[in-house]
Enzyme design. Structure first.
Site, mmCIF file in Angstrom:
data_model
loop_
_atom_site.group_PDB
_atom_site.id
_atom_site.type_symbol
_atom_site.label_atom_id
_atom_site.label_comp_id
_atom_site.label_asym_id
_atom_site.label_seq_id
_atom_site.Cartn_x
_atom_site.Cartn_y
_atom_site.Cartn_z
ATOM 1 N N VAL A 11 0.825 -1.213 0.000
ATOM 2 C CA VAL A 11 0.000 0.000 0.000
ATOM 3 C C VAL A 11 0.861 1.265 0.000
ATOM 4 O O VAL A 11 0.654 2.178 -0.805
ATOM 5 C CB VAL A 11 -0.961 -0.009 1.210
ATOM 6 C CG1 VAL A 11 -1.585 1.359 1.441
ATOM 7 C CG2 VAL A 11 -2.053 -1.048 0.984
ATOM 8 N N CYS A 267 -5.564 -9.298 3.208
ATOM 9 C CA CYS A 267 -6.665 -8.451 3.688
ATOM 10 C C CYS A 267 -7.891 -9.226 4.162
ATOM 11 O O CYS A 267 -8.247 -9.148 5.332
ATOM 12 C CB CYS A 267 -7.065 -7.458 2.605
ATOM 13 S SG CYS A 267 -5.766 -6.258 2.288
ATOM 14 N N LYS A 328 -3.492 -14.880 -5.483
ATOM 15 C CA LYS A 328 -4.219 -14.623 -6.727
ATOM 16 C C LYS A 328 -3.181 -14.276 -7.795
ATOM 17 O O LYS A 328 -2.007 -14.054 -7.464
ATOM 18 C CB LYS A 328 -5.229 -13.494 -6.548
ATOM 19 C CG LYS A 328 -4.626 -12.140 -6.267
ATOM 20 C CD LYS A 328 -5.726 -11.113 -6.277
ATOM 21 C CE LYS A 328 -5.200 -9.743 -5.957
ATOM 22 N NZ LYS A 328 -6.226 -8.730 -5.961
ATOM 23 N N ARG A 335 0.422 -14.487 1.459
ATOM 24 C CA ARG A 335 -0.164 -14.473 2.803
ATOM 25 C C ARG A 335 -1.543 -15.152 2.787
ATOM 26 O O ARG A 335 -2.402 -14.805 1.986
ATOM 27 C CB ARG A 335 -0.267 -13.023 3.313
ATOM 28 C CG ARG A 335 1.087 -12.461 3.702
ATOM 29 C CD ARG A 335 1.019 -11.026 4.152
ATOM 30 N NE ARG A 335 0.965 -10.079 3.052
ATOM 31 C CZ ARG A 335 1.081 -8.748 3.192
ATOM 32 N NH1 ARG A 335 1.232 -8.228 4.388
ATOM 33 N NH2 ARG A 335 1.023 -7.959 2.138
HETATM 34 N N1 LIG Z 1 -2.025 -5.262 0.533
HETATM 35 C C1 LIG Z 1 -3.209 -4.851 0.118
HETATM 36 O O1 LIG Z 1 -3.721 -5.239 -0.936
HETATM 37 C C2 LIG Z 1 -3.971 -3.857 0.933
HETATM 38 C C3 LIG Z 1 -5.068 -3.197 0.360
HETATM 39 C C4 LIG Z 1 -5.757 -2.262 1.131
HETATM 40 C C5 LIG Z 1 -5.382 -2.029 2.443
HETATM 41 N N2 LIG Z 1 -4.328 -2.703 2.982
HETATM 42 C C6 LIG Z 1 -3.945 -2.388 4.359
HETATM 43 O O2 LIG Z 1 -2.806 -1.520 4.324
HETATM 44 C C7 LIG Z 1 -1.928 -1.799 5.422
HETATM 45 C C8 LIG Z 1 -0.540 -2.136 4.897
HETATM 46 O O3 LIG Z 1 -0.638 -3.326 4.136
HETATM 47 P P1 LIG Z 1 0.553 -3.817 3.182
HETATM 48 O O4 LIG Z 1 0.034 -5.001 2.459
HETATM 49 O O5 LIG Z 1 1.090 -2.649 2.439
HETATM 50 O O6 LIG Z 1 1.622 -4.273 4.298
HETATM 51 P P2 LIG Z 1 3.121 -4.718 4.077
HETATM 52 O O7 LIG Z 1 3.412 -5.743 5.095
HETATM 53 O O8 LIG Z 1 3.383 -5.010 2.630
HETATM 54 O O9 LIG Z 1 3.964 -3.379 4.415
HETATM 55 C C9 LIG Z 1 4.029 -2.813 5.681
HETATM 56 C C10 LIG Z 1 5.374 -2.110 5.799
HETATM 57 O O10 LIG Z 1 5.402 -1.343 7.015
HETATM 58 C C11 LIG Z 1 6.725 -1.374 7.504
HETATM 59 N N3 LIG Z 1 6.757 -0.954 8.908
HETATM 60 C C12 LIG Z 1 6.350 -1.621 10.011
HETATM 61 N N4 LIG Z 1 6.539 -0.859 11.119
HETATM 62 C C13 LIG Z 1 7.076 0.307 10.715
HETATM 63 C C14 LIG Z 1 7.482 1.496 11.368
HETATM 64 N N5 LIG Z 1 7.392 1.626 12.689
HETATM 65 N N6 LIG Z 1 7.987 2.512 10.626
HETATM 66 C C15 LIG Z 1 8.100 2.380 9.281
HETATM 67 N N7 LIG Z 1 7.717 1.293 8.606
HETATM 68 C C16 LIG Z 1 7.220 0.262 9.298
HETATM 69 C C17 LIG Z 1 7.183 -2.800 7.260
HETATM 70 O O11 LIG Z 1 8.586 -2.920 7.279
HETATM 71 C C18 LIG Z 1 6.575 -3.062 5.870
HETATM 72 O O12 LIG Z 1 7.494 -2.743 4.834
HETATM 73 C C19 LIG Z 1 -2.598 -2.924 6.205
HETATM 74 O O13 LIG Z 1 -3.374 -2.364 7.219
HETATM 75 C C20 LIG Z 1 -3.503 -3.582 5.177
HETATM 76 O O14 LIG Z 1 -4.614 -4.212 5.751
HETATM 77 C C21 LIG Z 1 -3.603 -3.592 2.270
#
Ligand SMILES: NC(=O)c1ccc[n+]([C@@H]2O[C@H](COP(=O)([O-])OP(=O)(O)OC[C@H]3O[C@@H](n4cnc5c(N)ncnc54)[C@H](O)[C@@H]3O)[C@@H](O)[C@H]2O)c1
Length: 439
Positions: A11, A267, A328, A335
Protein backbone atom coordinates in the site's frame (compact mmCIF):
# COMPACT_ATOMS: atom_id res chain seq x y z
CA UNK A 1 2.64 19.78 -1.45
CA UNK A 2 4.91 17.46 0.58
CA UNK A 3 3.83 14.24 2.23
CA UNK A 4 5.43 11.32 4.05
CA UNK A 5 4.11 7.77 3.88
CA UNK A 6 5.24 5.53 6.71
CA UNK A 7 5.32 1.85 5.76
CA UNK A 8 6.64 1.07 2.27
CA UNK A 9 4.78 -2.16 1.55
CA UNK A 10 2.13 -2.96 -1.06
CA UNK A 11 0.00 0.00 0.00
CA UNK A 12 2.66 2.54 1.04
CA UNK A 13 4.88 2.10 -2.00
CA UNK A 14 2.03 2.12 -4.52
CA UNK A 15 0.36 5.14 -2.88
CA UNK A 16 3.68 6.98 -2.62
CA UNK A 17 4.63 6.36 -6.24
CA UNK A 18 1.17 7.30 -7.50
CA UNK A 19 0.95 10.53 -5.47
CA UNK A 20 4.43 11.43 -6.79
CA UNK A 21 3.16 10.77 -10.32
CA UNK A 22 0.51 13.44 -9.62
CA UNK A 23 3.25 15.95 -8.78
CA UNK A 24 3.29 15.59 -4.99
CA UNK A 25 6.69 15.47 -3.24
CA UNK A 26 6.60 12.11 -1.42
CA UNK A 27 8.97 10.51 1.07
CA UNK A 28 8.37 6.81 1.68
CA UNK A 29 9.62 5.72 5.09
CA UNK A 30 10.24 2.17 6.31
CA UNK A 31 12.13 0.56 9.18
CA UNK A 32 13.40 -2.18 6.88
CA UNK A 33 16.82 -0.80 5.87
CA UNK A 34 17.37 -3.42 3.17
CA UNK A 35 14.09 -2.49 1.51
CA UNK A 36 14.90 1.22 1.49
CA UNK A 37 18.43 0.59 0.15
CA UNK A 38 17.03 -1.61 -2.65
CA UNK A 39 14.48 1.02 -3.60
CA UNK A 40 17.18 3.66 -3.82
CA UNK A 41 18.92 1.38 -6.32
CA UNK A 42 15.74 0.98 -8.36
CA UNK A 43 15.03 -2.55 -7.11
CA UNK A 44 11.33 -3.04 -6.31
CA UNK A 45 10.85 -5.41 -3.38
CA UNK A 46 7.40 -6.65 -4.49
CA UNK A 47 5.90 -7.87 -7.76
CA UNK A 48 3.20 -5.46 -8.87
CA UNK A 49 2.49 -4.74 -12.56
CA UNK A 50 3.49 -1.22 -13.67
CA UNK A 51 5.02 -0.28 -10.32
CA UNK A 52 8.69 -0.41 -11.31
CA UNK A 53 8.39 2.22 -14.05
CA UNK A 54 6.46 4.65 -11.96
CA UNK A 55 8.82 4.30 -8.97
CA UNK A 56 11.95 4.71 -11.08
CA UNK A 57 10.54 7.66 -13.05
CA UNK A 58 9.52 9.60 -9.96
CA UNK A 59 12.68 8.72 -8.02
CA UNK A 60 14.77 10.05 -10.92
CA UNK A 61 12.62 13.19 -11.04
CA UNK A 62 13.33 13.63 -7.29
CA UNK A 63 9.63 13.71 -6.42
CA UNK A 64 9.88 10.34 -4.66
CA UNK A 65 12.37 9.78 -1.85
CA UNK A 66 13.15 6.85 0.43
CA UNK A 67 14.39 6.91 4.00
CA UNK A 68 14.42 4.94 7.24
CA UNK A 69 14.40 8.13 9.31
CA UNK A 70 10.91 9.48 9.88
CA UNK A 71 12.12 12.13 12.30
CA UNK A 72 14.25 13.75 9.59
CA UNK A 73 11.27 14.39 7.28
CA UNK A 74 8.39 14.72 9.74
CA UNK A 75 8.47 18.46 10.25
CA UNK A 76 8.89 19.32 6.58
CA UNK A 77 5.69 17.70 5.30
CA UNK A 78 2.02 18.74 5.18
CA UNK A 79 0.61 15.24 5.73
CA UNK A 80 1.94 12.04 7.31
CA UNK A 81 0.26 8.82 6.22
CA UNK A 82 0.46 5.69 8.34
CA UNK A 83 0.48 2.68 5.99
CA UNK A 84 2.14 -0.02 8.11
CA UNK A 85 0.80 -3.55 8.49
CA UNK A 86 -2.12 -4.46 10.75
CA UNK A 87 -1.84 -8.27 10.92
CA UNK A 88 -4.13 -10.53 12.93
CA UNK A 89 -3.30 -10.72 16.61
CA UNK A 90 -3.67 -14.00 18.52
CA UNK A 91 -7.32 -13.36 19.38
CA UNK A 92 -8.21 -12.34 15.80
CA UNK A 93 -8.19 -8.61 16.51
CA UNK A 94 -6.02 -6.35 14.37
CA UNK A 95 -2.53 -5.97 15.83
CA UNK A 96 -2.16 -2.20 16.04
CA UNK A 97 1.29 -2.16 17.61
CA UNK A 98 2.98 -1.01 14.35
CA UNK A 99 0.42 1.76 13.87
CA UNK A 100 0.79 3.05 17.43
CA UNK A 101 4.58 2.84 17.25
CA UNK A 102 4.52 5.20 14.27
CA UNK A 103 2.05 7.50 16.05
CA UNK A 104 4.40 7.62 19.05
CA UNK A 105 7.39 8.49 16.88
CA UNK A 106 5.36 11.30 15.32
CA UNK A 107 4.20 12.58 18.72
CA UNK A 108 7.72 12.46 20.17
CA UNK A 109 9.27 14.43 17.34
CA UNK A 110 6.70 16.80 15.86
CA UNK A 111 7.38 20.48 16.30
CA UNK A 112 5.01 21.87 13.65
CA UNK A 113 1.25 21.43 13.01
CA UNK A 114 0.53 18.14 11.27
CA UNK A 115 -2.19 16.08 9.66
CA UNK A 116 -1.83 12.39 10.56
CA UNK A 117 -3.78 10.15 8.19
CA UNK A 118 -4.43 6.46 8.77
CA UNK A 119 -4.22 4.53 5.50
CA UNK A 120 -3.70 1.14 7.13
CA UNK A 121 -6.90 -0.84 7.63
CA UNK A 122 -7.72 -0.21 11.29
CA UNK A 123 -10.69 -0.99 13.54
CA UNK A 124 -13.25 1.73 14.05
CA UNK A 125 -11.98 4.15 16.68
CA UNK A 126 -8.26 3.73 15.96
CA UNK A 127 -7.75 7.23 14.50
CA UNK A 128 -9.34 8.67 17.64
CA UNK A 129 -6.96 6.59 19.77
CA UNK A 130 -4.06 7.99 17.73
CA UNK A 131 -5.37 11.48 18.46
CA UNK A 132 -5.49 10.76 22.21
CA UNK A 133 -2.01 9.24 22.16
CA UNK A 134 -0.50 12.21 20.30
CA UNK A 135 -2.30 14.75 22.51
CA UNK A 136 -1.02 13.04 25.66
CA UNK A 137 2.55 12.92 24.35
CA UNK A 138 2.48 16.57 23.25
CA UNK A 139 1.20 17.55 26.69
CA UNK A 140 4.11 15.65 28.29
CA UNK A 141 6.48 17.57 26.03
CA UNK A 142 4.87 20.87 27.07
CA UNK A 143 3.48 21.34 23.52
CA UNK A 144 -0.26 21.19 24.25
CA UNK A 145 -0.83 24.20 21.99
CA UNK A 146 0.67 22.50 18.96
CA UNK A 147 -2.22 21.98 16.56
CA UNK A 148 -2.69 18.72 14.71
CA UNK A 149 -5.50 16.75 13.07
CA UNK A 150 -6.15 13.10 12.39
CA UNK A 151 -7.97 11.71 9.36
CA UNK A 152 -8.83 8.32 7.92
CA UNK A 153 -8.19 7.45 4.28
CA UNK A 154 -8.56 3.67 3.87
CA UNK A 155 -7.06 2.08 0.78
CA UNK A 156 -9.11 -0.04 -1.62
CA UNK A 157 -6.44 -1.05 -4.15
CA UNK A 158 -6.20 -4.68 -5.25
CA UNK A 159 -2.81 -6.36 -5.41
CA UNK A 160 -2.09 -7.31 -9.02
CA UNK A 161 -3.85 -4.15 -10.28
CA UNK A 162 -2.73 -1.78 -7.55
CA UNK A 163 -1.35 1.04 -9.71
CA UNK A 164 -4.42 1.14 -11.96
CA UNK A 165 -6.73 0.96 -8.96
CA UNK A 166 -4.92 3.80 -7.23
CA UNK A 167 -4.84 5.99 -10.33
CA UNK A 168 -8.45 5.25 -11.37
CA UNK A 169 -10.27 4.45 -8.14
CA UNK A 170 -13.98 3.55 -7.96
CA UNK A 171 -13.98 5.95 -5.05
CA UNK A 172 -11.70 7.56 -2.49
CA UNK A 173 -13.02 7.60 1.07
CA UNK A 174 -11.78 10.30 3.43
CA UNK A 175 -12.82 10.58 7.07
CA UNK A 176 -12.22 14.02 8.58
CA UNK A 177 -13.38 16.00 11.58
CA UNK A 178 -12.06 19.47 10.87
CA UNK A 179 -12.29 21.92 8.02
CA UNK A 180 -8.51 22.21 8.02
CA UNK A 181 -8.04 18.48 7.47
CA UNK A 182 -10.75 18.40 4.81
CA UNK A 183 -9.10 21.24 2.89
CA UNK A 184 -5.69 19.56 2.93
CA UNK A 185 -7.07 16.19 1.84
CA UNK A 186 -9.15 17.85 -0.88
CA UNK A 187 -5.96 19.53 -2.16
CA UNK A 188 -4.11 16.23 -2.21
CA UNK A 189 -6.90 14.42 -4.05
CA UNK A 190 -7.71 17.31 -6.40
CA UNK A 191 -6.13 15.59 -9.43
CA UNK A 192 -8.45 12.63 -8.82
CA UNK A 193 -11.49 14.89 -8.48
CA UNK A 194 -10.52 16.65 -11.73
CA UNK A 195 -10.64 13.22 -13.36
CA UNK A 196 -14.17 12.78 -12.00
CA UNK A 197 -13.31 9.96 -9.62
CA UNK A 198 -15.56 10.11 -6.63
CA UNK A 199 -13.95 11.43 -3.44
CA UNK A 200 -16.36 10.87 -0.56
CA UNK A 201 -15.82 12.86 2.62
CA UNK A 202 -17.40 11.54 5.81
CA UNK A 203 -16.72 11.33 9.54
CA UNK A 204 -13.73 9.29 10.71
CA UNK A 205 -15.63 6.40 12.33
CA UNK A 206 -17.75 5.84 9.21
CA UNK A 207 -14.65 5.96 7.02
CA UNK A 208 -12.92 3.29 9.12
CA UNK A 209 -16.09 1.17 9.04
CA UNK A 210 -16.50 1.56 5.26
CA UNK A 211 -13.21 -0.24 4.63
CA UNK A 212 -14.15 -3.26 6.75
CA UNK A 213 -17.69 -3.36 5.37
CA UNK A 214 -16.34 -3.37 1.79
CA UNK A 215 -13.96 -6.27 2.40
CA UNK A 216 -16.62 -8.13 4.37
CA UNK A 217 -19.09 -7.79 1.48
CA UNK A 218 -16.58 -9.05 -1.10
CA UNK A 219 -15.57 -12.01 1.08
CA UNK A 220 -19.26 -12.78 1.64
CA UNK A 221 -19.88 -12.96 -2.11
CA UNK A 222 -16.97 -15.39 -2.50
CA UNK A 223 -18.06 -17.69 0.32
CA UNK A 224 -21.69 -17.53 -0.82
CA UNK A 225 -20.63 -18.59 -4.29
CA UNK A 226 -18.44 -21.39 -2.93
CA UNK A 227 -21.43 -22.67 -0.95
CA UNK A 228 -23.56 -22.58 -4.12
CA UNK A 229 -20.74 -24.36 -6.01
CA UNK A 230 -20.52 -27.16 -3.46
CA UNK A 231 -24.29 -27.64 -3.59
CA UNK A 232 -24.29 -27.49 -7.41
CA UNK A 233 -21.84 -30.40 -7.46
CA UNK A 234 -24.10 -32.46 -5.24
CA UNK A 235 -27.31 -31.82 -7.21
CA UNK A 236 -25.78 -32.04 -10.69
CA UNK A 237 -25.87 -28.34 -11.61
CA UNK A 238 -22.90 -26.56 -13.22
CA UNK A 239 -21.90 -23.55 -11.18
CA UNK A 240 -20.27 -21.90 -14.22
CA UNK A 241 -23.73 -21.66 -15.76
CA UNK A 242 -25.33 -20.66 -12.46
CA UNK A 243 -22.78 -17.85 -12.09
CA UNK A 244 -23.57 -16.50 -15.55
CA UNK A 245 -27.29 -16.56 -14.92
CA UNK A 246 -26.93 -15.03 -11.47
CA UNK A 247 -24.43 -12.33 -12.39
CA UNK A 248 -26.56 -11.10 -15.29
CA UNK A 249 -29.02 -9.67 -12.80
CA UNK A 250 -28.08 -5.99 -12.66
CA UNK A 251 -29.03 -5.90 -8.97
CA UNK A 252 -26.37 -8.55 -8.30
CA UNK A 253 -23.63 -7.90 -10.89
CA UNK A 254 -20.83 -10.18 -12.06
CA UNK A 255 -17.84 -9.37 -9.91
CA UNK A 256 -16.60 -11.53 -7.05
CA UNK A 257 -18.92 -14.41 -7.97
CA UNK A 258 -16.22 -16.82 -9.11
CA UNK A 259 -16.20 -20.04 -7.10
CA UNK A 260 -12.77 -21.42 -6.23
CA UNK A 261 -10.59 -22.86 -3.52
CA UNK A 262 -11.12 -20.05 -1.02
CA UNK A 263 -9.98 -16.48 -0.57
CA UNK A 264 -6.57 -15.63 0.88
CA UNK A 265 -4.25 -12.66 0.83
CA UNK A 266 -3.22 -10.02 3.28
CA UNK A 267 -6.66 -8.45 3.69
CA UNK A 268 -9.83 -10.56 3.62
CA UNK A 269 -8.85 -13.24 6.17
CA UNK A 270 -7.51 -10.79 8.74
CA UNK A 271 -10.14 -8.10 8.16
CA UNK A 272 -13.02 -10.56 8.54
CA UNK A 273 -11.49 -11.86 11.77
CA UNK A 274 -10.96 -8.32 13.05
CA UNK A 275 -14.53 -7.25 12.31
CA UNK A 276 -15.93 -10.33 14.08
CA UNK A 277 -13.72 -9.46 17.08
CA UNK A 278 -14.67 -5.75 17.10
CA UNK A 279 -18.34 -6.78 17.09
CA UNK A 280 -17.80 -9.37 19.86
CA UNK A 281 -16.14 -6.69 22.00
CA UNK A 282 -19.34 -4.65 21.75
CA UNK A 283 -21.45 -7.71 22.62
CA UNK A 284 -22.69 -8.18 19.05
CA UNK A 285 -22.30 -11.38 17.03
CA UNK A 286 -21.50 -11.11 13.31
CA UNK A 287 -23.34 -14.29 12.30
CA UNK A 288 -23.00 -13.83 8.55
CA UNK A 289 -19.26 -13.18 8.74
CA UNK A 290 -18.66 -16.15 11.02
CA UNK A 291 -20.28 -18.34 8.35
CA UNK A 292 -18.24 -16.61 5.62
CA UNK A 293 -15.05 -17.51 7.50
CA UNK A 294 -16.13 -21.11 8.19
CA UNK A 295 -17.05 -21.70 4.53
CA UNK A 296 -13.69 -20.29 3.47
CA UNK A 297 -11.69 -22.42 5.90
CA UNK A 298 -13.45 -25.53 4.57
CA UNK A 299 -13.03 -24.44 0.94
CA UNK A 300 -9.26 -24.22 1.34
CA UNK A 301 -9.18 -28.00 1.99
CA UNK A 302 -11.21 -28.88 -1.11
CA UNK A 303 -8.32 -29.28 -3.58
CA UNK A 304 -6.62 -31.80 -1.35
CA UNK A 305 -9.88 -33.74 -0.89
CA UNK A 306 -10.56 -33.84 -4.62
CA UNK A 307 -7.03 -35.04 -5.35
CA UNK A 308 -7.29 -37.72 -2.67
CA UNK A 309 -10.67 -38.93 -4.02
CA UNK A 310 -9.09 -39.62 -7.41
CA UNK A 311 -6.73 -42.11 -5.81
CA UNK A 312 -9.23 -43.49 -3.24
CA UNK A 313 -7.17 -41.97 -0.46
CA UNK A 314 -4.04 -43.92 -1.43
CA UNK A 315 -1.82 -40.94 -2.00
CA UNK A 316 1.34 -41.57 0.03
CA UNK A 317 4.26 -41.76 -2.39
CA UNK A 318 2.43 -39.83 -5.15
CA UNK A 319 3.85 -36.71 -6.75
CA UNK A 320 1.84 -33.55 -7.37
CA UNK A 321 2.56 -30.51 -9.51
CA UNK A 322 1.13 -27.36 -7.91
CA UNK A 323 0.64 -24.59 -10.48
CA UNK A 324 0.22 -21.19 -8.82
CA UNK A 325 1.21 -20.27 -5.26
CA UNK A 326 0.31 -16.60 -4.80
CA UNK A 327 -3.15 -15.97 -3.34
CA UNK A 328 -4.22 -14.62 -6.73
CA UNK A 329 -2.59 -13.95 -10.12
CA UNK A 330 -0.27 -10.99 -10.78
CA UNK A 331 1.17 -10.82 -7.28
CA UNK A 332 3.93 -12.56 -5.33
CA UNK A 333 1.93 -12.28 -2.10
CA UNK A 334 1.32 -15.68 -0.47
CA UNK A 335 -0.16 -14.47 2.80
CA UNK A 336 -2.98 -16.91 3.76
CA UNK A 337 -2.96 -18.37 0.22
CA UNK A 338 -4.98 -21.58 -0.37
CA UNK A 339 -1.78 -23.07 -1.86
CA UNK A 340 -0.25 -23.12 1.63
CA UNK A 341 -3.11 -25.20 3.08
CA UNK A 342 -2.85 -27.54 0.08
CA UNK A 343 0.94 -28.01 0.22
CA UNK A 344 0.91 -28.62 3.98
CA UNK A 345 -1.79 -31.32 3.57
CA UNK A 346 0.10 -32.96 0.71
CA UNK A 347 3.38 -33.00 2.61
CA UNK A 348 1.84 -34.41 5.76
CA UNK A 349 0.29 -37.24 3.68
CA UNK A 350 3.63 -38.27 2.23
CA UNK A 351 3.08 -36.70 -1.20
CA UNK A 352 6.05 -35.15 -3.07
CA UNK A 353 5.32 -31.60 -4.19
CA UNK A 354 6.72 -29.80 -7.27
CA UNK A 355 5.69 -26.16 -7.50
CA UNK A 356 5.74 -23.43 -10.09
CA UNK A 357 4.55 -19.81 -9.89
CA UNK A 358 5.48 -16.94 -12.23
CA UNK A 359 6.16 -14.51 -9.33
CA UNK A 360 6.03 -16.19 -5.91
CA UNK A 361 8.91 -18.72 -6.06
CA UNK A 362 11.13 -16.69 -3.75
CA UNK A 363 8.32 -16.27 -1.26
CA UNK A 364 7.54 -20.00 -1.43
CA UNK A 365 11.20 -20.92 -0.83
CA UNK A 366 11.12 -18.69 2.21
CA UNK A 367 8.09 -20.60 3.56
CA UNK A 368 8.78 -24.21 2.54
CA UNK A 369 12.59 -24.41 2.33
CA UNK A 370 13.75 -27.71 0.87
CA UNK A 371 10.51 -29.59 1.66
CA UNK A 372 9.32 -29.08 -1.94
CA UNK A 373 10.84 -28.92 -5.45
CA UNK A 374 10.94 -25.51 -7.17
CA UNK A 375 10.34 -26.00 -10.88
CA UNK A 376 11.46 -23.73 -13.71
CA UNK A 377 8.10 -23.85 -15.52
CA UNK A 378 4.77 -25.72 -15.56
CA UNK A 379 6.24 -28.65 -17.52
CA UNK A 380 9.19 -29.07 -15.16
CA UNK A 381 6.67 -29.10 -12.29
CA UNK A 382 4.53 -31.75 -14.01
CA UNK A 383 7.47 -34.00 -14.86
CA UNK A 384 6.74 -37.52 -13.52
CA UNK A 385 3.79 -36.16 -11.50
CA UNK A 386 0.57 -38.05 -10.83
CA UNK A 387 -1.58 -34.93 -10.76
CA UNK A 388 -1.62 -31.23 -11.50
CA UNK A 389 -3.43 -29.05 -8.96
CA UNK A 390 -4.15 -25.41 -9.82
CA UNK A 391 -4.83 -23.12 -6.84
CA UNK A 392 -4.13 -19.85 -8.77
CA UNK A 393 -5.29 -18.92 -12.27
CA UNK A 394 -2.22 -17.24 -13.77
CA UNK A 395 -2.78 -16.50 -17.47
CA UNK A 396 0.17 -18.67 -18.56
CA UNK A 397 -1.58 -21.77 -17.16
CA UNK A 398 -4.66 -21.38 -19.32
CA UNK A 399 -3.67 -23.19 -22.51
CA UNK A 400 -0.91 -25.67 -21.67
CA UNK A 401 0.25 -28.25 -24.18
CA UNK A 402 -1.72 -31.27 -22.94
CA UNK A 403 0.08 -33.61 -25.34
CA UNK A 404 3.43 -32.84 -23.75
CA UNK A 405 1.89 -33.19 -20.30
CA UNK A 406 0.39 -36.54 -21.27
CA UNK A 407 3.87 -37.79 -22.14
CA UNK A 408 5.79 -36.49 -19.15
CA UNK A 409 3.29 -37.26 -16.36
CA UNK A 410 3.07 -40.60 -14.56
CA UNK A 411 -0.72 -40.48 -14.18
CA UNK A 412 -3.09 -37.96 -15.67
CA UNK A 413 -5.21 -36.07 -13.20
CA UNK A 414 -6.06 -32.37 -13.09
CA UNK A 415 -7.68 -30.67 -10.08
CA UNK A 416 -8.69 -27.21 -11.20
CA UNK A 417 -9.23 -24.85 -8.26
CA UNK A 418 -10.34 -21.95 -10.47
CA UNK A 419 -12.39 -23.62 -13.23
CA UNK A 420 -10.07 -22.51 -16.01
CA UNK A 421 -10.17 -25.77 -17.99
CA UNK A 422 -12.89 -27.57 -19.91
CA UNK A 423 -13.78 -31.03 -18.64
CA UNK A 424 -14.76 -32.48 -22.03
CA UNK A 425 -11.55 -31.19 -23.60
CA UNK A 426 -9.34 -32.73 -20.92
CA UNK A 427 -11.23 -36.02 -20.75
CA UNK A 428 -11.00 -36.40 -24.53
CA UNK A 429 -7.22 -36.17 -24.16
CA UNK A 430 -7.10 -38.84 -21.48
CA UNK A 431 -6.99 -36.73 -18.32
CA UNK A 432 -9.18 -37.17 -15.26
CA UNK A 433 -10.64 -33.79 -14.27
CA UNK A 434 -12.24 -32.25 -11.21
CA UNK A 435 -13.20 -28.59 -11.06
CA UNK A 436 -15.24 -26.64 -8.53
CA UNK A 437 -19.03 -26.85 -8.54
CA UNK A 438 -19.33 -29.14 -11.57
CA UNK A 439 -20.29 -32.80 -11.79
N1 LIG B 1 -2.02 -5.26 0.53
C1 LIG B 1 -3.21 -4.85 0.12
O1 LIG B 1 -3.72 -5.24 -0.94
C2 LIG B 1 -3.97 -3.86 0.93
C3 LIG B 1 -5.07 -3.20 0.36
C4 LIG B 1 -5.76 -2.26 1.13
C5 LIG B 1 -5.38 -2.03 2.44
N2 LIG B 1 -4.33 -2.70 2.98
C6 LIG B 1 -3.95 -2.39 4.36
O2 LIG B 1 -2.81 -1.52 4.32
C7 LIG B 1 -1.93 -1.80 5.42
C8 LIG B 1 -0.54 -2.14 4.90
O3 LIG B 1 -0.64 -3.33 4.14
P1 LIG B 1 0.55 -3.82 3.18
O4 LIG B 1 0.03 -5.00 2.46
O5 LIG B 1 1.09 -2.65 2.44
O6 LIG B 1 1.62 -4.27 4.30
P2 LIG B 1 3.12 -4.72 4.08
O7 LIG B 1 3.41 -5.74 5.09
O8 LIG B 1 3.38 -5.01 2.63
O9 LIG B 1 3.96 -3.38 4.42
C9 LIG B 1 4.03 -2.81 5.68
C10 LIG B 1 5.37 -2.11 5.80
O10 LIG B 1 5.40 -1.34 7.02
C11 LIG B 1 6.73 -1.37 7.50
N3 LIG B 1 6.76 -0.95 8.91
C12 LIG B 1 6.35 -1.62 10.01
N4 LIG B 1 6.54 -0.86 11.12
C13 LIG B 1 7.08 0.31 10.71
C14 LIG B 1 7.48 1.50 11.37
N5 LIG B 1 7.39 1.63 12.69
N6 LIG B 1 7.99 2.51 10.63
C15 LIG B 1 8.10 2.38 9.28
N7 LIG B 1 7.72 1.29 8.61
C16 LIG B 1 7.22 0.26 9.30
C17 LIG B 1 7.18 -2.80 7.26
O11 LIG B 1 8.59 -2.92 7.28
C18 LIG B 1 6.58 -3.06 5.87
O12 LIG B 1 7.49 -2.74 4.83
C19 LIG B 1 -2.60 -2.92 6.20
O13 LIG B 1 -3.37 -2.36 7.22
C20 LIG B 1 -3.50 -3.58 5.18
O14 LIG B 1 -4.61 -4.21 5.75
C21 LIG B 1 -3.60 -3.59 2.27
Amino acid sequence: MKIAIVGTGYVGLVSGACFAEMGVDVTCVDIAEEKIESLKQGIIPIYEPGLKNIVQRNYSAQRLHFTTDLTAVLNGVDIVFIAVGTPSGEDGSADLSYVFRVAETIAENMTKPALIVTKSTVPVGTSHKIKELVSAKLAQRGLSDLEFDVASNPEFLKEGAAVDDFMSPDRVVVGVESERAEKLMARLYRPFMLNNFRVIFMDILSSEMTKYASNAMLATRISFMNDIANLSERVGADVNMVRRGLGSDSRIGRSFLYPGCGYGGSCFPKDIKALIKVAADTGYEMKVLKAVEAVNDAQKTILFQKFSEFFNGEIAGKTVAVWGLSFKPETDDMRDAPSITLINSLLSSGVSVRVYDPAAMKEAAHRFGDAIYYATDIYDAANDADAIIVPTEWKEFRIPNWQILKKIMRSHVVVDGRNIYNRADLESQGFGYKGIGQK
